[in-house]
Design a protein around this motif. Structure first.
Motif, PDB file in Angstrom:
ATOM      1  N   MET A 112      -3.542 -37.136 -11.118  1.00 25.90           N
ATOM      2  CA  MET A 112      -4.859 -36.772 -11.620  1.00 25.90           C
ATOM      3  C   MET A 112      -5.200 -35.389 -11.099  1.00 25.90           C
ATOM      4  O   MET A 112      -5.228 -35.171  -9.887  1.00 25.90           O
ATOM      5  N   GLY A 113      -5.451 -34.449 -11.988  1.00 19.39           N
ATOM      6  CA  GLY A 113      -5.756 -33.090 -11.581  1.00 19.39           C
ATOM      7  C   GLY A 113      -7.102 -32.989 -10.905  1.00 19.39           C
ATOM      8  O   GLY A 113      -7.950 -33.869 -11.024  1.00 19.39           O
ATOM      9  N   ALA A 114      -7.307 -31.906 -10.191  1.00 17.55           N
ATOM     10  CA  ALA A 114      -8.543 -31.714  -9.430  1.00 17.55           C
ATOM     11  C   ALA A 114      -9.765 -31.676 -10.342  1.00 17.55           C
ATOM     12  O   ALA A 114     -10.854 -32.036  -9.924  1.00 17.55           O
ATOM     13  N   ASN A 115      -9.571 -31.244 -11.583  1.00 20.24           N
ATOM     14  CA  ASN A 115     -10.710 -31.134 -12.494  1.00 20.24           C
ATOM     15  C   ASN A 115     -10.821 -32.317 -13.454  1.00 20.24           C
ATOM     16  O   ASN A 115     -11.697 -32.341 -14.295  1.00 20.24           O
ATOM     17  N   ALA A 116      -9.917 -33.271 -13.344  1.00 19.51           N
ATOM     18  CA  ALA A 116      -9.953 -34.417 -14.249  1.00 19.51           C
ATOM     19  C   ALA A 116     -11.147 -35.309 -13.925  1.00 19.51           C
ATOM     20  O   ALA A 116     -11.496 -35.509 -12.766  1.00 19.51           O
ATOM     21  N   ALA A 117     -11.762 -35.832 -14.982  1.00 22.69           N
ATOM     22  CA  ALA A 117     -12.892 -36.741 -14.779  1.00 22.69           C
ATOM     23  C   ALA A 117     -12.364 -38.074 -14.253  1.00 22.69           C
ATOM     24  O   ALA A 117     -11.288 -38.511 -14.641  1.00 22.69           O
ATOM     25  N   PRO A 118     -13.134 -38.721 -13.365  1.00 16.64           N
ATOM     26  CA  PRO A 118     -12.674 -40.020 -12.854  1.00 16.64           C
ATOM     27  C   PRO A 118     -12.701 -41.064 -13.969  1.00 16.64           C
ATOM     28  O   PRO A 118     -13.461 -40.946 -14.925  1.00 16.64           O
ATOM     29  N   LYS A 119     -11.844 -42.092 -13.847  1.00 13.78           N
ATOM     30  CA  LYS A 119     -11.862 -43.194 -14.810  1.00 13.78           C
ATOM     31  C   LYS A 119     -13.191 -43.920 -14.697  1.00 13.78           C
ATOM     32  O   LYS A 119     -13.796 -43.963 -13.630  1.00 13.78           O
ATOM     33  N   THR A 120     -13.618 -44.501 -15.808  1.00 18.87           N
ATOM     34  CA  THR A 120     -14.840 -45.281 -15.824  1.00 18.87           C
ATOM     35  C   THR A 120     -14.471 -46.753 -15.969  1.00 18.87           C
ATOM     36  O   THR A 120     -13.661 -47.114 -16.817  1.00 18.87           O
ATOM     37  N   VAL A 121     -15.050 -47.583 -15.111  1.00 13.96           N
ATOM     38  CA  VAL A 121     -14.838 -49.024 -15.162  1.00 13.96           C
ATOM     39  C   VAL A 121     -16.206 -49.682 -15.082  1.00 13.96           C
ATOM     40  O   VAL A 121     -16.996 -49.381 -14.193  1.00 13.96           O
ATOM     41  N   GLY A 122     -16.483 -50.565 -16.024  1.00 13.79           N
ATOM     42  CA  GLY A 122     -17.770 -51.246 -16.020  1.00 13.79           C
ATOM     43  C   GLY A 122     -18.948 -50.290 -16.105  1.00 13.79           C
ATOM     44  O   GLY A 122     -20.000 -50.543 -15.539  1.00 13.79           O
ATOM     45  N   GLY A 123     -18.754 -49.188 -16.834  1.00 13.86           N
ATOM     46  CA  GLY A 123     -19.826 -48.222 -17.040  1.00 13.86           C
ATOM     47  C   GLY A 123     -20.035 -47.251 -15.892  1.00 13.86           C
ATOM     48  O   GLY A 123     -20.933 -46.414 -15.947  1.00 13.86           O
ATOM     49  N   ALA A 124     -19.215 -47.344 -14.845  1.00  9.74           N
ATOM     50  CA  ALA A 124     -19.400 -46.475 -13.681  1.00  9.74           C
ATOM     51  C   ALA A 124     -18.139 -45.666 -13.406  1.00  9.74           C
ATOM     52  O   ALA A 124     -17.029 -46.191 -13.520  1.00  9.74           O
ATOM     53  N   PRO A 125     -18.302 -44.397 -13.030  1.00 14.18           N
ATOM     54  CA  PRO A 125     -17.125 -43.618 -12.656  1.00 14.18           C
ATOM     55  C   PRO A 125     -16.523 -44.165 -11.366  1.00 14.18           C
ATOM     56  O   PRO A 125     -17.243 -44.594 -10.472  1.00 14.18           O
ATOM     57  N   MET A 126     -15.190 -44.197 -11.322  1.00  6.68           N
ATOM     58  CA  MET A 126     -14.457 -44.656 -10.137  1.00  6.68           C
ATOM     59  C   MET A 126     -13.880 -43.421  -9.462  1.00  6.68           C
ATOM     60  O   MET A 126     -12.951 -42.804  -9.980  1.00  6.68           O
ATOM     61  N   TYR A 127     -14.449 -43.039  -8.346  1.00  9.60           N
ATOM     62  CA  TYR A 127     -14.067 -41.805  -7.670  1.00  9.60           C
ATOM     63  C   TYR A 127     -12.878 -42.019  -6.746  1.00  9.60           C
ATOM     64  O   TYR A 127     -12.925 -42.879  -5.861  1.00  9.60           O
ATOM     65  N   PRO A 128     -11.797 -41.236  -6.931  1.00 11.71           N
ATOM     66  CA  PRO A 128     -10.607 -41.392  -6.097  1.00 11.71           C
ATOM     67  C   PRO A 128     -10.862 -41.153  -4.605  1.00 11.71           C
ATOM     68  O   PRO A 128     -10.098 -41.617  -3.777  1.00 11.71           O
ATOM     69  N   ALA A 129     -11.939 -40.476  -4.268  1.00 11.74           N
ATOM     70  CA  ALA A 129     -12.238 -40.217  -2.856  1.00 11.74           C
ATOM     71  C   ALA A 129     -12.968 -41.392  -2.199  1.00 11.74           C
ATOM     72  O   ALA A 129     -13.138 -41.422  -0.986  1.00 11.74           O
ATOM     73  N   LYS A 130     -13.411 -42.367  -2.999  1.00 15.64           N
ATOM     74  CA  LYS A 130     -14.102 -43.542  -2.455  1.00 15.64           C
ATOM     75  C   LYS A 130     -13.124 -44.699  -2.308  1.00 15.64           C
ATOM     76  O   LYS A 130     -12.128 -44.765  -3.024  1.00 15.64           O
ATOM     77  N   ASP A 131     -13.454 -45.638  -1.400  1.00 14.63           N
ATOM     78  CA  ASP A 131     -12.571 -46.785  -1.222  1.00 14.63           C
ATOM     79  C   ASP A 131     -12.835 -47.846  -2.298  1.00 14.63           C
ATOM     80  O   ASP A 131     -13.759 -47.731  -3.101  1.00 14.63           O
ATOM     81  N   ILE A 132     -11.994 -48.864  -2.285  1.00 15.14           N
ATOM     82  CA  ILE A 132     -12.034 -49.925  -3.294  1.00 15.14           C
ATOM     83  C   ILE A 132     -13.421 -50.553  -3.400  1.00 15.14           C
ATOM     84  O   ILE A 132     -13.956 -50.722  -4.494  1.00 15.14           O
ATOM     85  N   ILE A 133     -14.025 -50.881  -2.280  1.00 16.13           N
ATOM     86  CA  ILE A 133     -15.344 -51.524  -2.292  1.00 16.13           C
ATOM     87  C   ILE A 133     -16.425 -50.569  -2.778  1.00 16.13           C
ATOM     88  O   ILE A 133     -17.245 -50.929  -3.628  1.00 16.13           O
ATOM     89  N   ASP A 134     -16.426 -49.339  -2.262  1.00 16.17           N
ATOM     90  CA  ASP A 134     -17.473 -48.383  -2.651  1.00 16.17           C
ATOM     91  C   ASP A 134     -17.450 -48.073  -4.138  1.00 16.17           C
ATOM     92  O   ASP A 134     -18.485 -47.741  -4.716  1.00 16.17           O
TER      93      ASP A 134
END
Length: 165
Positions: free
Chosen positions: A1-23
């Motif tokens: 995933m490139g630095a400028n790529a948008a995070p995937k969205t799951v359940g209507g929310a962006p999933m940020y690669p810098a956050k952990d599974i729970i967050d």
């Protein structure tokens, strides 16, 4: 995933690669049952840990497809050990992304055996372009969203709850 790529969205929310599974999971409206179950089982700190973890995350729809009363029964304090076993059956130690999983399936002649955190085994295979994750009872879940990267692993959204034997 490139630095400028948008995070995937799951359940209507962006999933940020810098956050952990729970967050990330707490923001998905499709995973409120899973998050409630993780909290009830006392697994929040584990899944906030360093990992890496690969989580096959059932949606609310997957939980609602279980026989009536199953989720309510599992969430009762006296059933915490069973709930923990069911949830950790969805977790594979290490980071297994779609490319790695596909490679393991090819190397295994069409099947990859995945050892879960609960000590059970999941079987990964392909059906056309779909990746199937089959539990010990022969129930197959389809990976509906793959490679949702987290700071401590990767989530693959699945359409069924997998049950250990």
């Amino acid at each position: 995933m490139g630095a400028n790529a948008a995070p995937k969205t799951v359940g209507g929310a962006p999933m940020y690669p810098a956050k952990d599974i729970i967050d990330n999971a707490v923001n998905s409206r499709d995973h409120t049952t899973l998050v409630a179950a993780v909290k009830a089982a006392g697994l929040v700190d584990t899944l906030k840990g360093n990992g890496p973890f690969t989580v096959f995350a059932p949606t609310n729809t997957a939980f609602s497809a279980l026989p009536a009363g199953t989720v309510d029964t599992l969430l009762k304090p006296e059933n915490k050990s069973t709930l923990t076993q069911v949830l950790t059956y969805h977790v594979v130690p290490g980071k297994v992304d779609a490319a790695s999983l596909s490679q393991q399936i090819r190397a295994g002649g069409g099947k990859a055996m995945l050892k879960t955190a609960s000590g059970g085994t999941l079987t990964a295979s392909m059906r056309g372009k779909d990746v199937l994750i089959t539990d010990s009872k022969g129930n197959a879940a389809v990976v509906t969203t793959a490679d949702v990267y987290q700071s401590n692993g990767v989530i693959h959204v699945v359409d069924k709850v997998l049950m250990p034997s």
